[in-house]
Design a protein around this motif. Structure first.
Motif, PDB file in Angstrom:
ATOM      1  N   ASN A  36       0.830  -1.217   0.000  1.00  0.00           N
ATOM      2  CA  ASN A  36       0.000   0.000   0.000  1.00  0.00           C
ATOM      3  C   ASN A  36       0.862   1.264   0.000  1.00  0.00           C
ATOM      4  N   THR A  37       1.889   1.272  -0.824  1.00  0.00           N
ATOM      5  CA  THR A  37       2.834   2.377  -0.811  1.00  0.00           C
ATOM      6  C   THR A  37       3.178   2.812  -2.235  1.00  0.00           C
ATOM      7  N   VAL A  38       3.298   4.115  -2.406  1.00  0.00           N
ATOM      8  CA  VAL A  38       3.773   4.681  -3.658  1.00  0.00           C
ATOM      9  C   VAL A  38       5.042   5.469  -3.351  1.00  0.00           C
ATOM     10  N   TYR A  39       5.970   5.469  -4.310  1.00  0.00           N
ATOM     11  CA  TYR A  39       7.273   6.074  -4.107  1.00  0.00           C
ATOM     12  C   TYR A  39       7.555   7.135  -5.170  1.00  0.00           C
ATOM     13  N   LEU A  40       8.428   8.055  -4.834  1.00  0.00           N
ATOM     14  CA  LEU A  40       8.943   9.012  -5.810  1.00  0.00           C
ATOM     15  C   LEU A  40      10.448   9.091  -5.607  1.00  0.00           C
ATOM     16  N   GLN A  41      11.189   8.488  -6.531  1.00  0.00           N
ATOM     17  CA  GLN A  41      12.638   8.571  -6.501  1.00  0.00           C
ATOM     18  C   GLN A  41      13.052   9.821  -7.243  1.00  0.00           C
ATOM     19  N   MET A  42      13.777  10.697  -6.559  1.00  0.00           N
ATOM     20  CA  MET A  42      14.161  11.980  -7.136  1.00  0.00           C
ATOM     21  C   MET A  42      15.685  12.048  -7.225  1.00  0.00           C
ATOM     22  N   ASN A  43      16.180  12.129  -8.443  1.00  0.00           N
ATOM     23  CA  ASN A  43      17.631  12.209  -8.684  1.00  0.00           C
ATOM     24  C   ASN A  43      17.976  13.546  -9.324  1.00  0.00           C
ATOM     25  N   SER A  44      19.259  13.872  -9.300  1.00  0.00           N
ATOM     26  CA  SER A  44      19.740  15.117  -9.915  1.00  0.00           C
ATOM     27  C   SER A  44      18.905  16.310  -9.472  1.00  0.00           C
ATOM     28  N   LEU A  45      18.689  16.408  -8.177  1.00  0.00           N
ATOM     29  CA  LEU A  45      17.819  17.452  -7.646  1.00  0.00           C
ATOM     30  C   LEU A  45      18.399  18.843  -7.872  1.00  0.00           C
ATOM     31  N   LYS A  46      17.501  19.785  -8.084  1.00  0.00           N
ATOM     32  CA  LYS A  46      17.855  21.174  -8.340  1.00  0.00           C
ATOM     33  C   LYS A  46      17.204  22.056  -7.276  1.00  0.00           C
ATOM     34  N   PRO A  47      17.754  23.237  -7.038  1.00  0.00           N
ATOM     35  CA  PRO A  47      17.123  24.145  -6.066  1.00  0.00           C
ATOM     36  C   PRO A  47      15.661  24.431  -6.393  1.00  0.00           C
ATOM     37  N   GLU A  48      15.324  24.462  -7.669  1.00  0.00           N
ATOM     38  CA  GLU A  48      13.937  24.731  -8.058  1.00  0.00           C
ATOM     39  C   GLU A  48      12.995  23.571  -7.754  1.00  0.00           C
ATOM     40  N   ASP A  49      13.518  22.438  -7.314  1.00  0.00           N
ATOM     41  CA  ASP A  49      12.665  21.330  -6.871  1.00  0.00           C
ATOM     42  C   ASP A  49      12.209  21.517  -5.418  1.00  0.00           C
ATOM     43  N   THR A  50      12.712  22.538  -4.761  1.00  0.00           N
ATOM     44  CA  THR A  50      12.331  22.806  -3.380  1.00  0.00           C
ATOM     45  C   THR A  50      10.836  23.101  -3.286  1.00  0.00           C
ATOM     46  N   ALA A  51      10.147  22.333  -2.446  1.00  0.00           N
ATOM     47  CA  ALA A  51       8.693  22.474  -2.313  1.00  0.00           C
ATOM     48  C   ALA A  51       8.201  21.502  -1.249  1.00  0.00           C
ATOM     49  N   VAL A  52       6.938  21.652  -0.896  1.00  0.00           N
ATOM     50  CA  VAL A  52       6.239  20.611  -0.148  1.00  0.00           C
ATOM     51  C   VAL A  52       5.668  19.635  -1.165  1.00  0.00           C
ATOM     52  N   TYR A  53       5.957  18.359  -0.961  1.00  0.00           N
ATOM     53  CA  TYR A  53       5.506  17.325  -1.881  1.00  0.00           C
ATOM     54  C   TYR A  53       4.326  16.569  -1.276  1.00  0.00           C
ATOM     55  N   TYR A  54       3.286  16.401  -2.090  1.00  0.00           N
ATOM     56  CA  TYR A  54       2.066  15.731  -1.663  1.00  0.00           C
ATOM     57  C   TYR A  54       1.799  14.511  -2.527  1.00  0.00           C
ATOM     58  N   CYS A  55       1.327  13.451  -1.914  1.00  0.00           N
ATOM     59  CA  CYS A  55       0.806  12.359  -2.717  1.00  0.00           C
ATOM     60  C   CYS A  55      -0.720  12.423  -2.688  1.00  0.00           C
ATOM     61  N   ALA A  56      -1.319  11.846  -3.709  1.00  0.00           N
ATOM     62  CA  ALA A  56      -2.765  11.919  -3.857  1.00  0.00           C
ATOM     63  C   ALA A  56      -3.272  10.684  -4.580  1.00  0.00           C
ATOM     64  N   ALA A  57      -4.537  10.369  -4.353  1.00  0.00           N
ATOM     65  CA  ALA A  57      -5.174   9.204  -4.959  1.00  0.00           C
ATOM     66  C   ALA A  57      -6.364   9.644  -5.803  1.00  0.00           C
ATOM     67  N   SER A  58      -6.521   8.993  -6.946  1.00  0.00           N
ATOM     68  CA  SER A  58      -7.581   9.361  -7.869  1.00  0.00           C
ATOM     69  C   SER A  58      -8.285   8.125  -8.405  1.00  0.00           C
ATOM     70  N   ALA A  59      -9.598   8.245  -8.568  1.00  0.00           N
ATOM     71  CA  ALA A  59     -10.369   7.161  -9.168  1.00  0.00           C
ATOM     72  C   ALA A  59     -10.417   7.295 -10.688  1.00  0.00           C
ATOM     73  N   LYS A  60      -9.825   8.329 -11.236  1.00  0.00           N
ATOM     74  CA  LYS A  60      -9.853   8.588 -12.665  1.00  0.00           C
ATOM     75  C   LYS A  60      -8.663   7.936 -13.373  1.00  0.00           C
ATOM     76  N   SER A  61      -8.779   7.899 -14.680  1.00  0.00           N
ATOM     77  CA  SER A  61      -7.723   7.308 -15.490  1.00  0.00           C
ATOM     78  C   SER A  61      -6.737   8.387 -15.919  1.00  0.00           C
ATOM     79  N   ARG A  62      -5.462   8.175 -15.644  1.00  0.00           N
ATOM     80  CA  ARG A  62      -4.372   9.064 -16.038  1.00  0.00           C
ATOM     81  C   ARG A  62      -4.598  10.523 -15.613  1.00  0.00           C
TER      82      ARG A  62
END
Length: 123
Positions: free
Chosen positions: A77-103
């Protein structure tokens, strides 16, 4: 009902990597598409990456394609986000979310949200 809890954020230098996790509760996790969004100070929440309910399909924002990888483990029951080559502009609060829709790629298409985890990339 799905409850989401993100973890794995932190402070990293530019060029470094982080792996975010999002743990979901509820028996129906595997029936939802999952996504990651981020919101920087003073900016609107933006889509980062999405994954289909079985994990066969993924889609990304242009700004992270080739650097970030979304994946999921329905047995955990887990989703992951592997983030490589990070840049200063990637600075943010990151949220995960679930959707019943397609794509889904817009925030309005998502039904459930976590509280977010802070990612700070120093230059």
């Amino acid at each position: 009902q799905v409850q989401l809890v993100e973890s794995g954020g932190g402070l990293v230098q530019a060029g470094g990597s982080l792996r975010l996790s999002c743990a979901a509760s509820g028996r129906t996790f595997s029936s939802y598409a999952m996504g990651w969004f981020r919101q920087a100070p003073g900016k609107e929440r933006e889509f980062v990456a999405g994954i289909s309910w079985r994990g066969y399909s993924t889609w990304y924002a242009d700004s992270v394609r080739g650097r970030f990888t979304i994946s999921r483990d329905n047995a955990k029951n887990t989703v992951y986000l592997q983030m490589n080559s990070l840049k200063p502009e990637d600075t943010a609060v990151y949220y995960c979310a679930a959707s019943a829709k397609s794509r889904p790629s817009r925030s309005g298409e998502y039904d459930y949200w976590g509280q977010g985890t802070q990612v700070t990339v120093s230059s």
